[in-house]
Design an enzyme around this catalytic site. Sequence first.
Site, PDB file in Angstrom:
ATOM      1  N   HIS A   1     -18.400  21.713  44.788  1.00 17.46           N
ATOM      2  CA  HIS A   1     -16.975  22.328  44.251  1.00 17.46           C
ATOM      3  C   HIS A   1     -17.033  23.378  43.540  1.00 17.46           C
ATOM      4  CE1 HIS A   1     -16.382  18.141  46.314  1.00 17.46           C
ATOM      5  NE2 HIS A   1     -15.551  18.738  46.674  1.00 17.46           N
TER       6      HIS A   1
ATOM      7  N   LYS B   1       1.721  21.933  41.517  1.00 21.94           N
ATOM      8  CA  LYS B   1       0.758  21.263  42.202  1.00 21.94           C
ATOM      9  C   LYS B   1       1.228  19.752  42.480  1.00 21.94           C
ATOM     10  CE  LYS B   1      -2.754  21.460  43.770  1.00 21.94           C
ATOM     11  NZ  LYS B   1      -3.155  21.646  45.047  1.00 21.94           N
TER      12      LYS B   1
ATOM     13  N   ASP C   1      -3.238  15.961  44.945  1.00 22.27           N
ATOM     14  CA  ASP C   1      -4.061  17.033  45.381  1.00 22.27           C
ATOM     15  C   ASP C   1      -4.422  17.746  44.163  1.00 22.27           C
ATOM     16  OD1 ASP C   1      -5.303  19.001  46.809  1.00 22.27           O
ATOM     17  OD2 ASP C   1      -3.315  20.085  47.207  1.00 22.27           O
TER      18      ASP C   1
ATOM     19  N   HIS D   1      -7.152  20.229  44.631  1.00 21.92           N
ATOM     20  CA  HIS D   1      -7.772  21.417  44.738  1.00 21.92           C
ATOM     21  C   HIS D   1      -6.645  22.570  44.456  1.00 21.92           C
ATOM     22  CE1 HIS D   1     -10.148  18.927  47.461  1.00 21.92           C
ATOM     23  NE2 HIS D   1     -11.066  19.669  47.065  1.00 21.92           N
TER      24      HIS D   1
END
Length: 668
Positions: free
Chosen positions: A171, A536, A540, A542
């Site tokens: 990641h 966001k 989630d 990401h």
Amino acid sequence: MSDAKKKDAPWLMRTYSGHSSAKQSNELYRTNLAKGQTGLSIAFDLPTQTGYDADHPLARGEVGKVGVPIASIEDMVALLEAIPLGEMNTSMTINATAAWLLALYVAVADRQGVERKTLRGTTQNDILKEYLSRGTYIFPPAPSMRLTTDMVAWTCREIPEFNPTNVCSYHLQEAGATPVQEIAYAVAAGLAVLDAARAAGQIPAGDFPAVASRISFFVNAGIRFVEECCKMRAFTRLWDELMEKRYGVGDPKLRRFRYGVQVNSLGLTEAQPENNVQRIVIEMLAVVLSKDARARAVQLPAWNEALGLPRPWDQQWALRIQQVIAFETDLLEYGDVFNGSPVIAAKTEALVNGASAELERVEQMGGMIAAVESGYVKRELVRSHMERLRAIERGDIVIVGVNRFQETAASPLTGRAESAFMKVDQHAEREQIERLKAFRARRNSDDVAAALRGLVDAAKSTENVMPASIRCAHAGVTTGEWGDALRKIFGEYRAPTGIDISTRVDGVKDREQALAARVKKTGAELGRPLKMLVGKPGLDGHSNGAEQIAVKARDAGFEVVYDGIRLTPGQIATAALEEGVHVVGLSVLSGSHMDLVREIIDEMRARGLAATPVVVGGIIPAEDVPSLRTMGVAAVYTPKDGDLNRIIGEIIEVVRSSNGLSPFGTLE
């Protein structure tokens, strides 16, 4: 012909999967194992990863979307039904709640009558990278590392064949890391775990070399084939040197850099998705061709992951790619084919030197934990990611089908877009909540309360939390209850966003200057500078796309409000009101966009913000776009929309339209 008996054994073959429910995921696992998969790789949904039960408000819309929901031992029993844990090698991608999921796994093994010492597998459990990417952290770094060191000490005593920490550079690359940064920050994270484990005093000095050997890595293989080959050789060399010099590990086998790999999922494209097949094959070869630095486990994404959740057939294709390379080619019959290459040697040396220098910078800051807490590593990743995206804008980096060779025929692989991937059953969340409530009603509440008291007592003391967590698992404690008990002791944490970087990297100058002029003119016409909220919502984590939009908008002249990940719809709507923004941009990559966007728009209307436009980005199927438009969404962006200048230009037009201003027209 080579003697078949001299062939190396193939690597462990996995597919990363889990969805909807424990029962459905179990059926998928058993199907894949029957097709020749040799290990499990379990994907958990976001509520499970962040310590919430399915009926928690933050879990709304997220249950079963990016993995399987596991609330209790009942779910874990169903997930692993008819899978003999004493014979299986199981990888669990879990970090903040790793101690809890491992406790559930061990409890199921107890119920299967499996001796604990036979359990083999890996928990990802690399909490430091969660503050830098993915975002499934819960607690501050110090107590999070305490949970990790407890796991390290306990597994090495009780389940010595299990890898308690899988340092995950995967990641980091997807968050923007260059190969040098990926090596340096992953190695620094591994050193931080070993230093903390040694300092915790739970491991006898004589056992430490064996403990060091159980730290494994999970890396990313990108498309730059030669560089990726050399990266793995550099990783191997640097780790070996550090294990010997820093910790005095004498046995070369215990110093070995052991790693699994998944090739670059975020490098897959929605445009011309058939090109992803050759990308996957090339990226896999980078980590299996070099015998001296070969991956010990490989899992490949499916060709259509940029479109949505892969179907069983897509996962079968990914598995068959591995099997063809392992069993049809002669790859496993030879020594290292790169030994003696001056090109490989020179590139490997350059990566080792660069990573060593960056590792030294991190060490001078006090180590990886301090470098994460200060925001240094996050800023460096955001900067590197920004540099890459600007290079794509300029055409310096070519992405076939995205910024070059865009002409294409309709793909017979996709057919109707909605049939090109699997969609999670819309009733999965409701059914999981019903199972959860029924389980709570059946369990012994006194046993649960006693087990939770034991967990709290262990967490408040220096006692290892693993035995108490396993007692909780057997007693019927739920994921949310385990998480809440530790939240009350350790607190919660919000990581630095990394967008406060000062260095501006040029893309296409003419377009950037035009954008800045449009932002300035629009602000003048409206009487104040343009202001954008980047949100966001949900679980989630990401955040790469949201961060890059925030940086790009700020560089264009917007005032940008970005408070990081994991916000409720109400928090986003309140921030939009209090900050007086002209536009709200939402990023959702977990598949929960329909529920979350609807709630946010309702919350904004309730606050009198019906006229404030909303734009949405994420992995959004084409058939969902009309529904989002009907809700009131002004623009929708997906992974195929890689031109950030165009996106910001269109957002300016959205603001102008919502305020009755004439359009500028297409950005040239």
